[in-house]
Scaffold this motif. Structure first.
Motif, short mmCIF file in Angstrom:
data_model
loop_
_atom_site.label_atom_id
_atom_site.label_comp_id
_atom_site.label_asym_id
_atom_site.label_seq_id
_atom_site.Cartn_x
_atom_site.Cartn_y
_atom_site.Cartn_z
N SER A 84 -6.06 23.83 0.59
CA SER A 84 -5.54 22.47 0.49
C SER A 84 -4.08 22.40 0.06
CB SER A 84 -6.39 21.65 -0.49
OG SER A 84 -6.35 22.23 -1.77
N MET A 85 -3.46 23.54 -0.16
CA MET A 85 -2.04 23.58 -0.51
C MET A 85 -1.52 24.99 -0.31
SD MET A 85 -1.67 23.54 -4.66
CE MET A 85 0.07 23.84 -4.52
N ALA A 86 -0.21 25.15 -0.51
CA ALA A 86 0.42 26.46 -0.34
C ALA A 86 1.32 26.75 -1.53
CB ALA A 86 1.24 26.47 0.95
N ILE A 87 1.61 28.03 -1.72
CA ILE A 87 2.56 28.47 -2.75
C ILE A 87 3.65 29.27 -2.03
CG2 ILE A 87 2.92 29.82 -4.85
CD1 ILE A 87 -0.08 29.53 -5.45
N SER A 88 4.90 28.84 -2.24
CA SER A 88 6.04 29.53 -1.64
C SER A 88 6.87 30.19 -2.73
CB SER A 88 6.93 28.54 -0.88
OG SER A 88 6.26 28.03 0.23
N PHE A 89 7.64 31.20 -2.34
CA PHE A 89 8.47 31.95 -3.29
C PHE A 89 9.90 31.91 -2.80
CE2 PHE A 89 4.16 33.38 -3.27
CZ PHE A 89 3.82 33.25 -4.61
N PHE A 90 10.77 31.32 -3.61
CA PHE A 90 12.15 31.07 -3.20
C PHE A 90 13.11 31.97 -3.97
CE2 PHE A 90 16.15 28.71 -3.13
CZ PHE A 90 16.29 28.50 -1.77
N PRO A 91 13.87 32.81 -3.24
CA PRO A 91 14.83 33.69 -3.93
C PRO A 91 16.02 32.89 -4.46
CG PRO A 91 15.02 33.94 -1.56
CD PRO A 91 13.88 33.00 -1.79
N VAL A 92 16.36 33.13 -5.71
CA VAL A 92 17.46 32.42 -6.37
C VAL A 92 18.48 33.43 -6.87
CG1 VAL A 92 18.03 30.96 -8.36
CG2 VAL A 92 15.93 30.54 -7.08
N ASN A 93 19.74 33.20 -6.54
CA ASN A 93 20.81 34.05 -7.07
C ASN A 93 20.91 33.84 -8.58
OD1 ASN A 93 21.52 35.01 -4.53
ND2 ASN A 93 22.98 33.36 -4.19
N ASN A 94 21.17 34.88 -9.31
CA ASN A 94 21.30 34.81 -10.78
C ASN A 94 20.07 34.23 -11.45
OD1 ASN A 94 24.00 35.83 -10.68
ND2 ASN A 94 24.67 33.80 -10.03
N TYR A 95 18.91 34.55 -10.91
CA TYR A 95 17.64 34.07 -11.48
C TYR A 95 17.45 34.62 -12.89
CZ TYR A 95 12.68 33.61 -12.35
OH TYR A 95 11.47 33.31 -12.93
N HIS A 96 16.99 33.79 -13.80
CA HIS A 96 16.64 34.19 -15.16
C HIS A 96 15.16 33.89 -15.38
CE1 HIS A 96 20.79 34.91 -16.32
NE2 HIS A 96 21.09 33.80 -15.67
N ALA A 97 14.40 34.88 -15.78
CA ALA A 97 12.96 34.72 -15.98
C ALA A 97 12.68 33.74 -17.12
CB ALA A 97 12.33 36.08 -16.28
N PRO A 98 11.53 33.08 -17.06
CA PRO A 98 11.16 32.16 -18.13
C PRO A 98 10.97 32.89 -19.45
CG PRO A 98 9.44 32.27 -16.44
CD PRO A 98 10.55 33.16 -16.01
N THR A 99 11.11 32.15 -20.54
CA THR A 99 10.98 32.73 -21.88
C THR A 99 9.82 32.11 -22.66
OG1 THR A 99 12.55 31.14 -22.77
CG2 THR A 99 13.43 33.29 -22.05
N LEU A 143 0.84 -1.19 0.00
CA LEU A 143 0.00 0.00 0.00
C LEU A 143 0.87 1.24 0.00
CD1 LEU A 143 -2.77 -0.87 2.57
CD2 LEU A 143 -2.96 -0.78 0.09
N ARG A 144 0.48 2.18 -0.82
CA ARG A 144 1.19 3.45 -0.85
C ARG A 144 0.75 4.27 0.35
NH1 ARG A 144 0.37 8.39 -2.10
NH2 ARG A 144 -1.64 8.22 -3.09
N PRO A 145 1.69 4.83 1.11
CA PRO A 145 1.30 5.68 2.23
C PRO A 145 0.66 6.97 1.72
CG PRO A 145 3.66 5.78 1.91
CD PRO A 145 3.14 4.75 0.95
N SER A 146 -0.01 7.67 2.58
CA SER A 146 -0.64 8.94 2.20
C SER A 146 0.44 9.95 1.80
CB SER A 146 -1.46 9.49 3.37
OG SER A 146 -2.02 10.73 3.02
N ILE A 147 0.38 10.39 0.55
CA ILE A 147 1.32 11.39 0.03
C ILE A 147 0.48 12.41 -0.74
CG2 ILE A 147 3.28 11.83 -1.48
CD1 ILE A 147 4.15 8.92 -0.96
N VAL A 148 0.43 13.62 -0.25
CA VAL A 148 -0.43 14.66 -0.82
C VAL A 148 0.42 15.89 -1.11
CG1 VAL A 148 -2.45 16.12 -0.42
CG2 VAL A 148 -2.41 13.79 0.48
N LEU A 149 0.24 16.48 -2.29
CA LEU A 149 0.94 17.72 -2.61
C LEU A 149 0.57 18.79 -1.58
CD1 LEU A 149 2.72 19.39 -4.52
CD2 LEU A 149 0.65 19.92 -5.82
N ASP A 150 1.57 19.38 -0.96
CA ASP A 150 1.35 20.36 0.09
C ASP A 150 1.73 21.77 -0.35
OD1 ASP A 150 0.90 21.10 2.97
OD2 ASP A 150 3.01 21.64 2.78
N THR A 151 2.91 21.92 -0.97
CA THR A 151 3.41 23.24 -1.32
C THR A 151 4.09 23.21 -2.67
OG1 THR A 151 3.83 23.70 1.02
CG2 THR A 151 4.93 25.13 -0.57
#
Length: 137
Positions: A51-66, A2-10
């Motif tokens: 039912s979930m969260a959104i976090s924002f992580f600062p990244v050095n030398n971040y490049h925006a998506p294209t 059986l797969r244990p309970s695994i739910v997307l949280d963040t």
């Protein structure tokens, strides 16, 4: 087995440190999620939803998506289920979203958040399982 309970949280979105307040404000307005109370020792600013969260992580030398160009790609992509697509599009635009130059289907609309992450508003969904997250092998 059986797969244990695994739910997307963040879901964590990479960005420049100076873009965190912009993204927090945008996604709080878009989703209705509320900022998690934190002190200066808190490393990752987070919005809490039902039912979930959104976090924002600062990244050095971040490049925006294209997106739609594959040069840097999307980096992440969120789909938000809506019941009234035209109204949701108007609302997202009113809080700072921009339209993608490419659209691929009538049941969803691709937009960009204020720093360029693509996301969709869609009438396809919601994708919610009917049963508990348990499977047998």
């Amino acid at each position: 087995m059986l797969r244990p309970s695994i739910v997307l949280d963040t879901l964590t979105i990479d960005c420049k440190e100076e873009d965190i307040p912009i993204l927090m404000d945008f996604y709080a307005n878009l989703t209705g999620f509320t900022p998690e109370p934190c002190d200066e020792d808190e490393l990752i600013p987070t919005l809490i939803g039902p039912s979930m969260a959104i976090s924002f992580f600062p990244v050095n030398n971040y490049h925006a998506p294209t997106f739609p160009s594959p040069a840097i790609g999307r980096q992440m992509h969120l789909d938000f289920y809506v019941t009234d697509l035209p109204a949701a599009i108007r609302f997202a635009r009113s809080i700072g979203a921009k339209d993608s130059p490419k659209q691929f289907h009538d049941s969803y609309h691709i937009l960009f958040d204020p720093i360029g992450h693509p996301f969709c508003l869609t009438t396809n969904g919601p994708t919610i399982p009917d049963k508990d997250f348990v499977s047998e092998e």
